[in-house]
Every structure is written in structure tokens, then in C-alpha cells.
Design a protein around this motif. Structure first.
Motif, PDB file in Angstrom:
ATOM      1  N   LEU A  92     -34.113   1.598 -62.172  1.00  0.00           N
ATOM      2  CA  LEU A  92     -34.086   2.664 -63.268  1.00  0.00           C
ATOM      3  C   LEU A  92     -34.184   4.143 -62.591  1.00  0.00           C
ATOM      4  O   LEU A  92     -33.440   5.047 -63.432  1.00  0.00           O
ATOM      5  N   VAL A  93     -35.022   4.410 -61.476  1.00  0.00           N
ATOM      6  CA  VAL A  93     -35.018   5.885 -61.054  1.00  0.00           C
ATOM      7  C   VAL A  93     -34.028   6.311 -60.191  1.00  0.00           C
ATOM      8  O   VAL A  93     -34.123   7.307 -59.519  1.00  0.00           O
ATOM      9  N   ARG A  94     -33.318   5.271 -59.576  1.00  0.00           N
ATOM     10  CA  ARG A  94     -32.458   5.329 -58.487  1.00  0.00           C
ATOM     11  C   ARG A  94     -31.396   6.513 -58.836  1.00  0.00           C
ATOM     12  O   ARG A  94     -31.094   7.402 -57.994  1.00  0.00           O
ATOM     13  N   PRO A  95     -30.915   6.721 -59.810  1.00  0.00           N
ATOM     14  CA  PRO A  95     -30.030   7.515 -60.261  1.00  0.00           C
ATOM     15  C   PRO A  95     -30.478   9.080 -60.289  1.00  0.00           C
ATOM     16  O   PRO A  95     -30.004  10.007 -59.768  1.00  0.00           O
ATOM     17  N   LEU A  96     -31.634   9.073 -60.802  1.00  0.00           N
ATOM     18  CA  LEU A  96     -32.331  10.435 -60.801  1.00  0.00           C
ATOM     19  C   LEU A  96     -32.929  11.027 -59.456  1.00  0.00           C
ATOM     20  O   LEU A  96     -32.746  12.130 -59.256  1.00  0.00           O
ATOM     21  N   VAL A  97     -33.189   9.915 -58.608  1.00  0.00           N
ATOM     22  CA  VAL A  97     -33.856  10.251 -57.296  1.00  0.00           C
ATOM     23  C   VAL A  97     -32.295  10.729 -56.419  1.00  0.00           C
ATOM     24  O   VAL A  97     -32.446  11.826 -55.886  1.00  0.00           O
ATOM     25  N   ALA A  98     -31.345   9.987 -56.727  1.00  0.00           N
ATOM     26  CA  ALA A  98     -30.086  10.819 -55.853  1.00  0.00           C
ATOM     27  C   ALA A  98     -29.442  11.953 -56.531  1.00  0.00           C
ATOM     28  O   ALA A  98     -29.243  12.664 -55.538  1.00  0.00           O
ATOM     29  N   ARG A  99     -29.784  12.350 -57.695  1.00  0.00           N
ATOM     30  CA  ARG A  99     -29.515  13.814 -58.161  1.00  0.00           C
ATOM     31  C   ARG A  99     -30.256  14.622 -57.681  1.00  0.00           C
ATOM     32  O   ARG A  99     -30.090  15.768 -57.285  1.00  0.00           O
ATOM     33  N   LEU A 100     -31.673  14.138 -57.612  1.00  0.00           N
ATOM     34  CA  LEU A 100     -32.582  15.194 -57.058  1.00  0.00           C
ATOM     35  C   LEU A 100     -32.406  15.532 -55.427  1.00  0.00           C
ATOM     36  O   LEU A 100     -32.554  16.555 -54.939  1.00  0.00           O
ATOM     37  N   VAL A 101     -32.020  14.413 -54.703  1.00  0.00           N
ATOM     38  CA  VAL A 101     -31.620  14.592 -53.395  1.00  0.00           C
ATOM     39  C   VAL A 101     -30.385  15.529 -53.286  1.00  0.00           C
ATOM     40  O   VAL A 101     -30.421  16.388 -52.347  1.00  0.00           O
ATOM     41  N   GLY A 102     -29.642  15.319 -54.194  1.00  0.00           N
ATOM     42  CA  GLY A 102     -28.267  16.193 -54.204  1.00  0.00           C
ATOM     43  C   GLY A 102     -28.708  17.560 -54.343  1.00  0.00           C
ATOM     44  O   GLY A 102     -27.831  18.580 -54.053  1.00  0.00           O
ATOM     45  N   VAL A 103     -29.618  17.955 -55.103  1.00  0.00           N
ATOM     46  CA  VAL A 103     -29.874  19.215 -55.434  1.00  0.00           C
ATOM     47  C   VAL A 103     -30.718  19.806 -54.333  1.00  0.00           C
ATOM     48  O   VAL A 103     -30.601  21.274 -54.042  1.00  0.00           O
ATOM     49  N   VAL A 104     -31.507  19.154 -53.366  1.00  0.00           N
ATOM     50  CA  VAL A 104     -32.274  19.893 -52.441  1.00  0.00           C
ATOM     51  C   VAL A 104     -31.639  19.397 -50.985  1.00  0.00           C
ATOM     52  O   VAL A 104     -32.162  20.259 -50.064  1.00  0.00           O
ATOM     53  N   CYS A 105     -30.421  18.768 -50.978  1.00  0.00           N
ATOM     54  CA  CYS A 105     -29.820  18.633 -49.639  1.00  0.00           C
ATOM     55  C   CYS A 105     -28.164  18.912 -49.492  1.00  0.00           C
ATOM     56  O   CYS A 105     -27.668  18.611 -50.765  1.00  0.00           O
ATOM     57  N   HIS A 106     -27.835  19.378 -48.432  1.00  0.00           N
ATOM     58  CA  HIS A 106     -26.437  19.436 -48.344  1.00  0.00           C
ATOM     59  C   HIS A 106     -26.139  18.038 -47.696  1.00  0.00           C
ATOM     60  O   HIS A 106     -26.349  17.504 -46.855  1.00  0.00           O
ATOM     61  N   LEU A 107     -25.204  17.312 -48.808  1.00  0.00           N
ATOM     62  CA  LEU A 107     -24.637  16.287 -48.464  1.00  0.00           C
ATOM     63  C   LEU A 107     -22.941  16.144 -48.188  1.00  0.00           C
ATOM     64  O   LEU A 107     -22.306  16.973 -48.797  1.00  0.00           O
ATOM     65  N   PRO A 108     -22.860  15.391 -47.318  1.00  0.00           N
ATOM     66  CA  PRO A 108     -21.223  15.409 -46.655  1.00  0.00           C
ATOM     67  C   PRO A 108     -20.498  14.940 -48.055  1.00  0.00           C
ATOM     68  O   PRO A 108     -20.892  14.229 -48.767  1.00  0.00           O
TER      69      PRO A 108
END
Length: 90
Positions: A73-89
Motif C-alpha cells: 500500500l505505501v510503496r507508491p507513496l514512498v516512490a514519490r517521496l524518494v523522487g522528491v528528495v533524490c535526483h533519479l536517472p
């Protein structure tokens, strides 16, 4: 003489398809984290004695399914949060 190439081929066929990766990740993550948390919480609440392994497994029986559902359930939220704080390729 055995064919040494057949074993890796069989193992490759038994793998899940790539679309199952998020569920497999959630399963293994929740299984490991739930077990570690059960070990720590049981020792903090009741200490270590002869019944410790049984208490850990008993609590794990409840914690693992709950953790698995929560990770899914929280995987999509965590993925968005990671995208907010990290520069992803990208």
C-alpha cells in the motif's frame, strides 16, 4: 554424465516475470523486516528465555501478512517521496 547447462535453464524458467518484481520486493522486504521487528519487540517485552523462539514465531504469524499489505500500500507513496528528495536517472 550430467548436462551442466540444463540446471541454469530450468532455474531461469522458474523465475517470475518482470511485472511481478514490485510484489516480490514487497514480499521479501516485509518478510525480513517483520521478522527482525518481531525479534526485537519480543525481547524488549518479555526477554530471552526458553520460550523466546516460539513467541517470536507466534508474533511473526500476525506481523508478516500485515507488513506485506502495508508495504504494497505505501510503496507508491514512498516512490514519490524518494523522487522528491533524490535526483533519479530518467
Amino acid at each position: 554424465m550430467e548436462d551442466t547447462l540444463s540446471a541454469p535453464r530450468i532455474a531461469r524458467r522458474r523465475k517470475l516475470p518482470p511485472r511481478a518484481a514490485p510484489v516480490a520486493f514487497a514480499f521479501f522486504m516485509s518478510a525480513i523486516m517483520a521478522f527482525l521487528m518481531c525479534c526485537v519487540i519480543v525481547v524488549a517485552n518479555t526477554g530471552i528465555d526458553a520460550g523466546y523462539p516460539a513467541r517470536v514465531l507466534n508474533s511473526y504469524g500476525l506481523a508478516m501478512p500485515v507488513a506485506f499489505i502495508c508495504v504494497l500500500l505505501v510503496r507508491p507513496l514512498v516512490a514519490r517521496l524518494v523522487g522528491v528528495v533524490c535526483h533519479l536517472p530518467g
